[in-house]
Scaffold this motif. Structure first.
Motif, PDB file in Angstrom:
ATOM      1  N   SER A 302      56.297  47.952  26.534  1.00 33.71           N
ATOM      2  CA  SER A 302      55.005  47.328  26.815  1.00 33.71           C
ATOM      3  C   SER A 302      54.772  47.187  28.314  1.00 33.71           C
ATOM      4  O   SER A 302      53.663  47.462  28.821  1.00 33.71           O
ATOM      5  CB  SER A 302      54.948  45.956  26.135  1.00 33.71           C
ATOM      6  N   HIS A 303      55.802  46.773  29.030  1.00 33.84           N
ATOM      7  CA  HIS A 303      55.667  46.613  30.485  1.00 33.84           C
ATOM      8  C   HIS A 303      55.305  47.931  31.152  1.00 33.84           C
ATOM      9  O   HIS A 303      54.416  47.975  32.021  1.00 33.84           O
ATOM     10  CB  HIS A 303      56.982  46.082  31.056  1.00 33.84           C
ATOM     11  N   ARG A 305      53.895  50.590  29.858  1.00 34.81           N
ATOM     12  CA  ARG A 305      52.549  51.043  29.486  1.00 34.81           C
ATOM     13  C   ARG A 305      51.476  50.387  30.347  1.00 34.81           C
ATOM     14  O   ARG A 305      50.422  50.985  30.609  1.00 34.81           O
ATOM     15  CB  ARG A 305      52.289  50.720  28.018  1.00 34.81           C
ATOM     16  N   ASN A 306      51.735  49.160  30.773  1.00 32.81           N
ATOM     17  CA  ASN A 306      50.752  48.414  31.546  1.00 32.81           C
ATOM     18  C   ASN A 306      50.996  48.449  33.057  1.00 32.81           C
ATOM     19  O   ASN A 306      50.292  47.771  33.814  1.00 32.81           O
ATOM     20  CB  ASN A 306      50.741  46.955  31.066  1.00 32.81           C
ATOM     21  N   HIS A 307      51.941  49.250  33.476  1.00 32.16           N
ATOM     22  CA  HIS A 307      52.303  49.344  34.888  1.00 32.16           C
ATOM     23  C   HIS A 307      51.499  50.477  35.533  1.00 32.16           C
ATOM     24  O   HIS A 307      51.376  51.574  34.968  1.00 32.16           O
ATOM     25  CB  HIS A 307      53.807  49.613  35.007  1.00 32.16           C
ATOM     26  N   ASP A 308      50.968  50.233  36.726  1.00 30.68           N
ATOM     27  CA  ASP A 308      50.100  51.218  37.375  1.00 30.68           C
ATOM     28  C   ASP A 308      50.777  52.577  37.535  1.00 30.68           C
ATOM     29  O   ASP A 308      50.164  53.619  37.282  1.00 30.68           O
ATOM     30  CB  ASP A 308      49.648  50.704  38.750  1.00 30.68           C
ATOM     31  N   SER A 311      52.905  53.943  33.961  1.00 28.21           N
ATOM     32  CA  SER A 311      52.010  54.442  32.909  1.00 28.21           C
ATOM     33  C   SER A 311      51.625  55.899  33.112  1.00 28.21           C
ATOM     34  O   SER A 311      51.090  56.537  32.195  1.00 28.21           O
ATOM     35  CB  SER A 311      50.743  53.577  32.855  1.00 28.21           C
ATOM     36  N   GLN A 317      53.491  57.875  28.326  1.00 25.85           N
ATOM     37  CA  GLN A 317      52.251  58.282  27.678  1.00 25.85           C
ATOM     38  C   GLN A 317      52.484  58.838  26.278  1.00 25.85           C
ATOM     39  O   GLN A 317      51.642  58.671  25.385  1.00 25.85           O
ATOM     40  CB  GLN A 317      51.538  59.320  28.540  1.00 25.85           C
TER      41      GLN A 317
END
Length: 369
Positions: A302-303, A305-308, A311, A317
């Motif tokens: 989750s971290h 996926r939400n990291h600039d 991700s 992906q």
């Protein structure tokens, strides 16, 4: 250098130290007898220690790393296991799935206490230490005289640092997991258990490897510096036994093809920008101890996926961030880690499938051969 004291507390003796330890060669004698009566003795040989002769099977023992702990447990010696380097790094939770097999880590002395000194060896008084003495010298800052003192005052070392293929000081013979396992079986005179495990292991791989795809993914094995992670310690897939499950599953070695140095050689970290330059198909995040799917997803997937930056990684992906297992694996832990890696890497082929017989493993450990 004379390393041959007349007696020690243990009936364990070395008749020939065939290789240098820490660059020094010699003859080391362990044992409580001096009358020359060695009827019934047997020997085992491993580099860099040489040949160690035993007058009786060791009852108490300990390793530093969990790979050798797992070997001893596999050979039915769990009751004699007295200590471990760091408890969390020994994957004994895998034994929960094996009927009649268990190790309570809370009862094991932890050798690492902001360092490891000789006193703890005297306190435990084990019959044999399944540890490469060069590991004590090069990783734990012991001197050769410290090693000699424990050998003569307590009991022999017997081990080879097999988990990493990157230590520059390891300039002597390297062993595969099962080559080292066979050596330990000789120490405990448990060759039949070893042979049973070797057969099970070969059958296990023969059920998996023919089903692997012709094109396999590139994998980067990483250990997070923090949770959630902003940097990682990189572990290059190589001949060390920490990489055995990845090599057996025929993955491409993403970091080996890059400029990134293995953590065991560099002690360095990499950030997401560097990882993006490698951009592996799969990111395998190594953890120590028991890790649940929910915890892994929250802490890492989750971290990222939400990291600039994270991700942007293909593995993120494509939902290819997977659990990477533990560093130290003996024959039992390796079965579990290979099974899980196969399921995670190739879910369409192996997902949810049990790939080895837990009852059979338990039977071997418990002596039902």
């Amino acid at each position: 250098m004379d390393k041959c004291p007349a007696t020690t507390r243990r009936n364990v003796l070395t008749t020939a130290a065939a290789a240098a330890v820490g660059g020094m060669a010699g003859c080391t004698t362990y044992g409580g007898t001096t009358d020359g009566d060695t009827d019934g003795t047997y020997s085992a040989t491993i580099e860099p220690v040489g040949t160690v002769e035993f007058e009786e099977v060791p009852e108490t023992w300990f390793p530093y790393t969990g790979d050798y702990a797992d070997m001893g447990v596999a050979l039915g010696q769990a009751d004699g296991l007295a200590a471990i380097g760091i408890r969390q790094r020994f994957g004994s939770h895998h034994y929960d799935e094996l009927p009649g097999v268990s190790v309570d880590k809370s009862e094991l002395t932890q050798l690492w206490q902001d360092g490891t000194d000789q006193e703890v060896f005297y306190q435990i008084e084990a019959d044999v230490h399944l540890i490469d003495p060069n590991f004590m010298i090069n990783r734990l800052q012991w001197s050769q005289s410290d090693v000699d003192e424990i050998e003569s005052g307590v009991g022999p070392f017997f081990g080879n640092t097999i988990f990493s293929g990157s230590y520059p000081w390891h300039d002597y013979q390297r062993y595969t997991l099962y080559e080292a396992f066979e050596k330990v079986a000789e120490v405990f005179q448990e060759q039949e258990r070893y042979e049973a495990f070797a057969q099970l292991h070969d059958e296990f791989l023969s059920t998996i490897q023919p089903r692997l795809p012709d094109e396999t993914p590139s994998v980067a094995v990483l250990f997070p510096k923090s949770v959630p992670p902003e940097a990682f310690y990189p572990y290059v897939i190589n001949e060390g036994t920490q990489s055995k499950h990845w090599n057996d599953l025929n993955v491409e070695r993403a970091l080996a093809e890059s400029e990134v140095a293995d953590f065991h050689a560099s002690r360095g970290t990499i950030d997401y920008e560097t990882l993006l330059e490698v951009d592996p198909d799969v990111i395998a995040i190594r953890q120590q101890g028991r890790v649940t799917e929910e915890q892994f997803h929250e802490d890492f997937v989750s971290h990222m996926r939400n990291h600039d930056t994270a991700s942007e990684l293909r593995a993120v992906q494509n939902d290819r961030v997977i659990y990477g297992g533990m560093t130290y694996q003996g024959p039992i832990i390796n079965l579990f880690q290979t099974e899980r890696a196969a399921q995670d890497l190739y879910p369409d082929e192996f997902g949810g499938e049990t790939l080895f017989d837990r009852e059979r493993v338990a039977d071997i450990v418990n002596g039902n051969l």
